[in-house]
Design a protein around this motif. Structure first.
Motif, mmCIF file in Angstrom:
data_model
loop_
_atom_site.group_PDB
_atom_site.id
_atom_site.type_symbol
_atom_site.label_atom_id
_atom_site.label_comp_id
_atom_site.label_asym_id
_atom_site.label_seq_id
_atom_site.Cartn_x
_atom_site.Cartn_y
_atom_site.Cartn_z
ATOM 1 N N LEU A 97 3.737 15.438 0.604
ATOM 2 C CA LEU A 97 4.075 16.390 -0.447
ATOM 3 C C LEU A 97 3.802 17.829 -0.042
ATOM 4 N N SER A 98 3.321 18.046 1.172
ATOM 5 C CA SER A 98 3.122 19.408 1.668
ATOM 6 C C SER A 98 3.326 19.412 3.180
ATOM 7 N N GLU A 99 3.555 20.597 3.718
ATOM 8 C CA GLU A 99 3.820 20.715 5.154
ATOM 9 C C GLU A 99 2.564 20.503 5.986
ATOM 10 N N ASN A 100 1.391 20.730 5.421
ATOM 11 C CA ASN A 100 0.156 20.659 6.202
ATOM 12 C C ASN A 100 -0.575 19.333 6.084
ATOM 13 N N ALA A 101 -0.083 18.441 5.232
ATOM 14 C CA ALA A 101 -0.708 17.121 5.111
ATOM 15 C C ALA A 101 -0.284 16.239 6.278
ATOM 16 N N GLU A 102 -1.098 15.208 6.546
ATOM 17 C CA GLU A 102 -0.806 14.281 7.640
ATOM 18 C C GLU A 102 -1.084 12.855 7.195
ATOM 19 N N ILE A 103 -0.189 11.961 7.549
ATOM 20 C CA ILE A 103 -0.370 10.541 7.256
ATOM 21 C C ILE A 103 -0.099 9.749 8.530
ATOM 22 N N ASP A 104 -1.041 8.904 8.912
ATOM 23 C CA ASP A 104 -0.890 8.033 10.085
ATOM 24 C C ASP A 104 -0.908 6.587 9.609
ATOM 25 N N THR A 105 0.082 5.816 10.028
ATOM 26 C CA THR A 105 0.143 4.421 9.621
ATOM 27 C C THR A 105 0.394 3.539 10.829
ATOM 28 N N TRP A 147 0.846 -1.196 0.000
ATOM 29 C CA TRP A 147 0.000 0.000 0.000
ATOM 30 C C TRP A 147 0.878 1.242 0.000
ATOM 31 N N ARG A 148 0.446 2.229 -0.791
ATOM 32 C CA ARG A 148 1.179 3.483 -0.927
ATOM 33 C C ARG A 148 0.247 4.656 -0.622
ATOM 34 N N GLY A 149 0.769 5.660 0.052
ATOM 35 C CA GLY A 149 -0.020 6.831 0.407
ATOM 36 C C GLY A 149 0.661 8.116 -0.003
ATOM 37 N N LEU A 150 -0.135 9.074 -0.483
ATOM 38 C CA LEU A 150 0.344 10.411 -0.811
ATOM 39 C C LEU A 150 -0.491 11.420 -0.041
ATOM 40 N N GLY A 151 0.176 12.378 0.600
ATOM 41 C CA GLY A 151 -0.516 13.422 1.329
ATOM 42 C C GLY A 151 -0.122 14.785 0.793
ATOM 43 N N ALA A 152 -1.119 15.587 0.380
ATOM 44 C CA ALA A 152 -0.862 16.918 -0.155
ATOM 45 C C ALA A 152 -1.918 17.871 0.378
ATOM 46 N N GLY A 153 -1.670 19.173 0.219
ATOM 47 C CA GLY A 153 -2.607 20.170 0.718
ATOM 48 C C GLY A 153 -2.747 20.080 2.224
ATOM 49 N N ARG A 154 -3.987 20.051 2.700
ATOM 50 C CA ARG A 154 -4.274 19.896 4.135
ATOM 51 C C ARG A 154 -4.992 18.572 4.389
ATOM 52 N N ALA A 155 -4.714 17.585 3.565
ATOM 53 C CA ALA A 155 -5.410 16.301 3.635
ATOM 54 C C ALA A 155 -4.793 15.391 4.692
ATOM 55 N N ARG A 156 -5.537 14.315 4.963
ATOM 56 C CA ARG A 156 -5.058 13.323 5.936
ATOM 57 C C ARG A 156 -5.356 11.928 5.414
ATOM 58 N N ALA A 157 -4.348 11.076 5.468
ATOM 59 C CA ALA A 157 -4.505 9.669 5.105
ATOM 60 C C ALA A 157 -4.202 8.816 6.323
ATOM 61 N N VAL A 158 -5.035 7.802 6.528
ATOM 62 C CA VAL A 158 -4.894 6.905 7.676
ATOM 63 C C VAL A 158 -4.852 5.470 7.154
ATOM 64 N N PHE A 159 -3.884 4.697 7.635
ATOM 65 C CA PHE A 159 -3.770 3.307 7.214
ATOM 66 C C PHE A 159 -3.516 2.426 8.433
ATOM 67 N N HIS A 160 -4.325 1.383 8.549
ATOM 68 C CA HIS A 160 -4.133 0.370 9.598
ATOM 69 C C HIS A 160 -4.023 -0.980 8.907
ATOM 70 N N GLY A 161 -2.893 -1.629 9.070
ATOM 71 C CA GLY A 161 -2.694 -2.934 8.458
ATOM 72 C C GLY A 161 -2.560 -4.008 9.520
ATOM 73 N N GLY A 162 -3.632 -4.742 9.765
ATOM 74 C CA GLY A 162 -3.626 -5.765 10.806
ATOM 75 C C GLY A 162 -3.582 -7.168 10.223
ATOM 76 N N ILE A 163 -2.623 -7.975 10.687
ATOM 77 C CA ILE A 163 -2.490 -9.367 10.263
ATOM 78 C C ILE A 163 -2.509 -10.253 11.508
#
Length: 431
Positions: free
Chosen positions: A344-352, A308-324
């Motif tokens: 890709l921006s200072e205000n984006a957020e990605i939680d994995t 899985w691949r994630g891109l964060g730009a603008g003020r967006a937020r991506a969240v990923f939980h991978g449970g096995i």
């Protein structure tokens, strides 16, 4: 009671098929459970990173009786066989099932409910006992449309079947609840492409629950492209069960919606079952994209490979939980998870959050997760070869995401999905 829960109550009372196929008591119990526990809050681990406060305050109008208007050109690039739903309603005129392979049946759920066959509709009676399964409970109470796709034993087709779901603007905001069943008998093989598209700007709520049942040795290639309007809310859940030697190849492209949450739960029940599931989370603007994987290894010698691949730009937020989860007795399992993300921006957020729980011996299991920025050395290399900065950035982000498309062996399908992914990336770069 919140505005949203009050809407669900009114929708239930007005549901024409509430008692169809003997499901009246089951539907009522599901609604009562949803009303009793309410929407999960931030203290719920499963919803910790996806607040529902704004959604909880919303209410939705009943779905219009008149068919909404959408641009028919949207379907020009989607060949038959295809089944089309507009704002949660089956559209016979836009659908085309003439090229459906022999041994494959495809019907819409409302047709099955009208027939009232309890045996055919028994998948609708499933219970959801955990409080955080709020939208599954609501779906169990309110679903009145969807796809029922069945393939007989040993039917094999390389021709893709297309499921098309279009959100179109209307006089008000609407909510719909779709329930799908995809069932392949032993030895069957199908290719399936699921399209979630925006006819134009809207702020509807789409709540879909899909059951995937793969018999012994069955093989399913399943692509899902979510490219809804930036104001839309998309709640999706897929529950898949794989028998012995079954193979499930899947790709999820999360490219749109204002709020999107997808739960992919796969139980590798049988010996030597195989899952290869990849995905892309493209979070730009103010989007909130949330994906949760729950992979359960029960059978011996089963395997999963997750990229899985994630891109964060603008003020967006991506969240990923991978449970096995590898259960006791599931010896010989091979489980691999890779989740890499680019900011890709200072205000984006990605939680994995990768999670690996092992209760068996003699297994091979690994997971890895990273969040970072584009490699400055790679950028320097491309710039030194004469590429402008924007072109270099575009090339690197495209290569980063396209890796996931390798899940499919069919070159034509990969090319189609590549075009859709690249179009979304171009939108990202134009902002």
């Amino acid at each position: 009671m919140s505005a949203l829960l009050d809407h669900f109550t009114r929708a239930f009372e007005a549901l024409p098929v509430r008692d169809a196929a003997g499901l009246g008591e089951t539907r009522r119990a599901a609604l009562d459970a949803a009303l009793r526990d309410g929407l999960p809050h931030a203290r719920s681990e499963a919803w910790k990173y996806t607040p529902l406060r704004a959604l909880d305050r919303r209410s939705f109008a009943p779905v219009d009786a008149a068919a909404p208007v959408f641009d028919a050109e949207m379907l020009a690039a989607i060949p038959a066989p295809r089944i089309v739903f507009i704002n949660g309603r089956f559209d016979a005129h836009a659908s085309d099932l003439a090229a459906l392979p022999a041994g494959v049946s495809l019907q819409h759920l409302s047709q099955m409910l009208r027939d009232g066959d309890a045996r055919e509709a028994n998948f609708l009676a499933r219970r959801f006992d955990r409080p955080e399964e709020i939208f599954a409970r609501v779906n169990a109470a309110l679903a009145d449309e969807g796809v029922v796709l069945r393939a007989q034993a040993d039917v094999r087709s390389t021709q893709a079947i297309h499921l098309v779901f279009i959100g179109a603007p209307t006089s008000g905001d609407h909510a719909w609840h779709l329930r799908h069943l995809i069932e392949l008998a032993a030895g069957a093989e199908l290719h399936l492409v699921e399209h979630q598209l925006a006819g134009a700007a809207h702020a509807h709520l789409a709540n879909a629950l899909t059951h995937v049942h793969l018999g012994q040795g069955a093989r399913l290639s399943h692509a899902r492209v979510q490219n809804e309007a930036s104001g839309a809310t998309v709640i999706a859940r897929t529950d898949a069960v794989l028998a012995r030697y079954a193979q499930y190849r899947r790709l999820d492209l999360e490219l749109g919606a204002g709020l999107s949450r997808h739960e992919l739960n796969v139980t590798l029940q049988g010996e030597s079952a195989r899952l290869h599931a990849n995905g892309v989370l493209l979070a730009d603007g103010r989007r909130h994209l949330d994906t949760r994987l729950g992979i359960d290894h029960v059978g011996r010698d089963s395997a999963c490979e997750l990229t899985w691949r994630g891109l964060g730009a603008g003020r967006a937020r991506a969240v990923f939980h991978g449970g096995i989860l590898i259960r006791e007795g599931a010896d010989g399992v091979a489980a691999m998870l890779s989740n890499k993300n680019l900011l890709l921006s200072e205000n984006a957020e990605i939680d994995t959050q990768p999670v690996l729980v092992i209760h068996a011996d003699e297994v091979q299991a690994a997971h890895g997760a990273t969040v970072g920025q584009l490699d400055p050395l790679a950028m320097f290399y491309l710039r030194s070869r004469g590429l402008p900065a924007e072109d270099a950035r575009s090339l690197l982000t495209a290569a980063f995401c396209r890796e996931t498309l390798a899940v499919f062996e069919d070159a034509a399908l990969r090319e189609t999905l590549t075009m859709q992914l690249d179009a979304a990336l171009a939108r990202l770069e134009a902002v």
